[in-house]
Design a protein around this motif. Structure first.
Motif, PDB file in Angstrom:
ATOM      1  N   ASP A  99     -25.676 -32.454  13.197  1.00  0.00           N
ATOM      2  CA  ASP A  99     -24.874 -31.426  12.546  1.00  0.00           C
ATOM      3  C   ASP A  99     -25.342 -30.061  13.039  1.00  0.00           C
ATOM      4  OD1 ASP A  99     -23.545 -29.698  10.879  1.00  0.00           O
ATOM      5  OD2 ASP A  99     -24.335 -30.546   9.013  1.00  0.00           O
ATOM      6  N   PRO A 100     -24.452 -29.257  13.656  1.00  0.00           N
ATOM      7  CA  PRO A 100     -24.871 -27.950  14.163  1.00  0.00           C
ATOM      8  C   PRO A 100     -25.306 -26.998  13.054  1.00  0.00           C
ATOM      9  CG  PRO A 100     -22.491 -28.221  14.350  1.00  0.00           C
ATOM     10  CD  PRO A 100     -23.055 -29.522  13.890  1.00  0.00           C
ATOM     11  N   ASN A 101     -24.919 -27.282  11.823  1.00  0.00           N
ATOM     12  CA  ASN A 101     -25.304 -26.424  10.696  1.00  0.00           C
ATOM     13  C   ASN A 101     -26.540 -26.940   9.966  1.00  0.00           C
ATOM     14  OD1 ASN A 101     -23.014 -24.753  11.123  1.00  0.00           O
ATOM     15  ND2 ASN A 101     -21.749 -26.252  10.066  1.00  0.00           N
ATOM     16  N   ALA A 102     -27.130 -28.006  10.472  1.00  0.00           N
ATOM     17  CA  ALA A 102     -28.291 -28.591   9.804  1.00  0.00           C
ATOM     18  C   ALA A 102     -29.476 -27.637   9.878  1.00  0.00           C
ATOM     19  CB  ALA A 102     -28.652 -29.923  10.457  1.00  0.00           C
ATOM     20  N   ASP A 103     -30.302 -27.692   8.866  1.00  0.00           N
ATOM     21  CA  ASP A 103     -31.492 -26.845   8.782  1.00  0.00           C
ATOM     22  C   ASP A 103     -32.441 -27.197   9.929  1.00  0.00           C
ATOM     23  OD1 ASP A 103     -33.763 -25.437   8.110  1.00  0.00           O
ATOM     24  OD2 ASP A 103     -34.088 -26.466   6.211  1.00  0.00           O
ATOM     25  N   PRO A 104     -32.780 -26.232  10.785  1.00  0.00           N
ATOM     26  CA  PRO A 104     -33.677 -26.525  11.911  1.00  0.00           C
ATOM     27  C   PRO A 104     -35.094 -26.870  11.454  1.00  0.00           C
ATOM     28  CG  PRO A 104     -33.197 -24.174  11.816  1.00  0.00           C
ATOM     29  CD  PRO A 104     -32.346 -24.837  10.779  1.00  0.00           C
ATOM     30  N   ASN A 105     -35.428 -26.562  10.202  1.00  0.00           N
ATOM     31  CA  ASN A 105     -36.765 -26.851   9.684  1.00  0.00           C
ATOM     32  C   ASN A 105     -36.825 -28.170   8.919  1.00  0.00           C
ATOM     33  OD1 ASN A 105     -37.951 -24.451  10.675  1.00  0.00           O
ATOM     34  ND2 ASN A 105     -36.973 -23.326   9.014  1.00  0.00           N
ATOM     35  N   ARG A 106     -35.726 -28.938   8.911  1.00  0.00           N
ATOM     36  CA  ARG A 106     -35.730 -30.220   8.208  1.00  0.00           C
ATOM     37  C   ARG A 106     -36.693 -31.182   8.920  1.00  0.00           C
ATOM     38  NH1 ARG A 106     -31.736 -30.016  11.726  1.00  0.00           N
ATOM     39  NH2 ARG A 106     -31.151 -31.864  12.909  1.00  0.00           N
ATOM     40  N   PRO A 107     -37.194 -32.179   8.183  1.00  0.00           N
ATOM     41  CA  PRO A 107     -38.111 -33.133   8.820  1.00  0.00           C
ATOM     42  C   PRO A 107     -37.441 -33.889   9.963  1.00  0.00           C
ATOM     43  CG  PRO A 107     -38.094 -33.405   6.434  1.00  0.00           C
ATOM     44  CD  PRO A 107     -36.987 -32.467   6.775  1.00  0.00           C
ATOM     45  N   ASP A 123     -32.429 -37.213  17.220  1.00  0.00           N
ATOM     46  CA  ASP A 123     -32.681 -35.799  16.986  1.00  0.00           C
ATOM     47  C   ASP A 123     -32.907 -35.130  18.342  1.00  0.00           C
ATOM     48  OD1 ASP A 123     -33.707 -33.276  16.074  1.00  0.00           O
ATOM     49  OD2 ASP A 123     -34.308 -34.274  14.213  1.00  0.00           O
ATOM     50  N   ARG A 124     -32.228 -34.035  18.582  1.00  0.00           N
ATOM     51  CA  ARG A 124     -32.349 -33.352  19.881  1.00  0.00           C
ATOM     52  C   ARG A 124     -33.459 -32.310  19.909  1.00  0.00           C
ATOM     53  NH1 ARG A 124     -25.917 -32.777  20.936  1.00  0.00           N
ATOM     54  NH2 ARG A 124     -25.607 -34.928  21.558  1.00  0.00           N
ATOM     55  N   VAL A 160     -41.721 -35.928  10.057  1.00  0.00           N
ATOM     56  CA  VAL A 160     -42.644 -34.832  10.338  1.00  0.00           C
ATOM     57  C   VAL A 160     -41.917 -33.501  10.220  1.00  0.00           C
ATOM     58  CG1 VAL A 160     -44.300 -33.930  12.025  1.00  0.00           C
ATOM     59  CG2 VAL A 160     -43.824 -36.382  11.960  1.00  0.00           C
ATOM     60  N   TRP A 161     -42.568 -32.543   9.538  1.00  0.00           N
ATOM     61  CA  TRP A 161     -42.014 -31.191   9.450  1.00  0.00           C
ATOM     62  C   TRP A 161     -42.263 -30.481  10.780  1.00  0.00           C
ATOM     63  CZ3 TRP A 161     -39.021 -30.008   5.476  1.00  0.00           C
ATOM     64  CH2 TRP A 161     -39.179 -30.685   4.273  1.00  0.00           C
ATOM     65  N   PRO A 162     -41.228 -29.954  11.438  1.00  0.00           N
ATOM     66  CA  PRO A 162     -41.424 -29.332  12.745  1.00  0.00           C
ATOM     67  C   PRO A 162     -41.984 -27.911  12.699  1.00  0.00           C
ATOM     68  CG  PRO A 162     -39.109 -29.280  12.168  1.00  0.00           C
ATOM     69  CD  PRO A 162     -39.812 -30.043  11.089  1.00  0.00           C
ATOM     70  N   ASN A 163     -41.685 -27.170  11.652  1.00  0.00           N
ATOM     71  CA  ASN A 163     -42.094 -25.759  11.592  1.00  0.00           C
ATOM     72  C   ASN A 163     -42.879 -25.509  10.318  1.00  0.00           C
ATOM     73  OD1 ASN A 163     -40.713 -25.090  14.072  1.00  0.00           O
ATOM     74  ND2 ASN A 163     -38.809 -25.270  12.930  1.00  0.00           N
ATOM     75  N   ASP A 164     -42.329 -24.718   9.422  1.00  0.00           N
ATOM     76  CA  ASP A 164     -43.011 -24.435   8.165  1.00  0.00           C
ATOM     77  C   ASP A 164     -43.076 -25.688   7.314  1.00  0.00           C
ATOM     78  OD1 ASP A 164     -43.225 -21.759   8.910  1.00  0.00           O
ATOM     79  OD2 ASP A 164     -41.311 -21.234   7.963  1.00  0.00           O
ATOM     80  N   VAL A 165     -44.248 -25.924   6.741  1.00  0.00           N
ATOM     81  CA  VAL A 165     -44.444 -27.078   5.869  1.00  0.00           C
ATOM     82  C   VAL A 165     -44.299 -26.588   4.428  1.00  0.00           C
ATOM     83  CG1 VAL A 165     -46.051 -28.881   5.142  1.00  0.00           C
ATOM     84  CG2 VAL A 165     -45.992 -28.138   7.541  1.00  0.00           C
ATOM     85  N   PRO A 166     -43.358 -27.164   3.674  1.00  0.00           N
ATOM     86  CA  PRO A 166     -43.181 -26.725   2.284  1.00  0.00           C
ATOM     87  C   PRO A 166     -44.458 -26.926   1.462  1.00  0.00           C
ATOM     88  CG  PRO A 166     -41.364 -28.126   2.979  1.00  0.00           C
ATOM     89  CD  PRO A 166     -42.398 -28.198   4.050  1.00  0.00           C
TER      90      PRO A 166
END
Length: 184
Positions: A99-107, A123-124, A160-166
Motif C-alpha cells: 500500500d503506497p499510503n502504508a506507514d513507513p515505520n510499520r513493522p 515488503d520492498r 522488526v521495527w525499521p525506524n523509531d521503536v514505540p
C-alpha cells in the motif's frame, strides 16, 4: 427479441450463442430435434418447474460423437483455466503488493536463514543496519539457549521495527519464531 431464450454452445467451434423461440412449446419441439453438435448450456428465460421438466424430457440425448466433442472442449477449457490461474498466482507471488499510503515505520516481516541471511517477506523496504544488529542479537540470545543441546538457530521469522521503536516495544517484536538446526 424472442420470448423464450436458451444459451447454447457449438461443440465444433466452442462459440456460445442464444437460441430464441416464441414460447416454451416451441422450445420443447426444438429440443426434441436439437441440431447436431449443439450443446444446451442453460435456459435464460423464466419458467415453471413443470416447464423445466418438459424441456429436460424433450431434449434429444447427445450421441457418442457429441459427447466426445463435449469432453474434448471441456478438458481444453479446464486446462486453459488452470493455466490462467497458475499464471495469475505466479504474478501475485512475484510482485509484493504494498500500500503506497502504508506507514513507513510499520513493522517489517523478516526471515533469517543461517545460510542465506536476511530477507523481507512481501515488503520492498530495505533492512537497515539497526535492524540487522537487533536481529543478530536476537539470534545470538536464542543460540545461547540451545547451544548446550548442540543446536543453533537455522531459521527465524520475525517482526522488526525499521525506524523509531514505540515506547514499551523492542526493535524485534515479541512473538518471533525460530527453528533450530543441529550444529556440525
Amino acid at each position: 427479441m424472442a420470448d423464450f431464450e436458451v444459451k447454447v454452445r457449438n461443440l465444433e467451434t466452442g462459440e456460445t450463442l442464444v437460441a430464441g423461440m416464441p414460447d416454451v412449446d416451441a422450445c420443447v419441439r426444438w429440443l426434441s430435434e436439437r441440431p447436431k453438435n449443439l450443446e444446451i448450456l442453460t435456459v435464460l428465460s423464466t419458467m415453471s418447474g413443470l416447464d423445466r421438466e418438459r424441456l429436460e424430457k424433450a431434449m434429444r440425448p447427445y450421441d457418442e460423437g457429441e459427447l466426445a466433442l463435449k469432453r474434448k472442449y471441456d478438458a481444453a477449457r479446464s486446462a486453459a483455466a488452470a493455466e490462467a490461474y497458475a499464471d495469475a498466482l505466479a504474478k501475485m507471488e512475484a510482485e509484493p503488493v504494498e500500500d503506497p499510503n502504508a506507514d513507513p515505520n510499520r513493522p517489517m516481516s523478516v526471515r533469517y536463514e543461517i545460510d542465506e541471511g536476511l530477507s523481507t517477506q512481501n515488503d520492498r523496504r530495505e533492512i537497515n543496519a539497526a535492524m540487522r544488529e537487533a536481529i543478530a542479537a536476537w539470534v545470538a540470545e536464542r543460540n545461547e539457549w540451545i547451544h548446550p543441546r548442540r543446536q543453533m538457530v537455522g531459521e527465524a521469522h520475525l517482526e522488526v521495527w525499521p525506524n523509531d521503536v514505540p515506547e514499551g516495544e523492542t526493535r524485534v517484536r515479541e512473538g518471533g519464531r525460530f527453528f533450530p538446526r543441529l550444529m556440525d
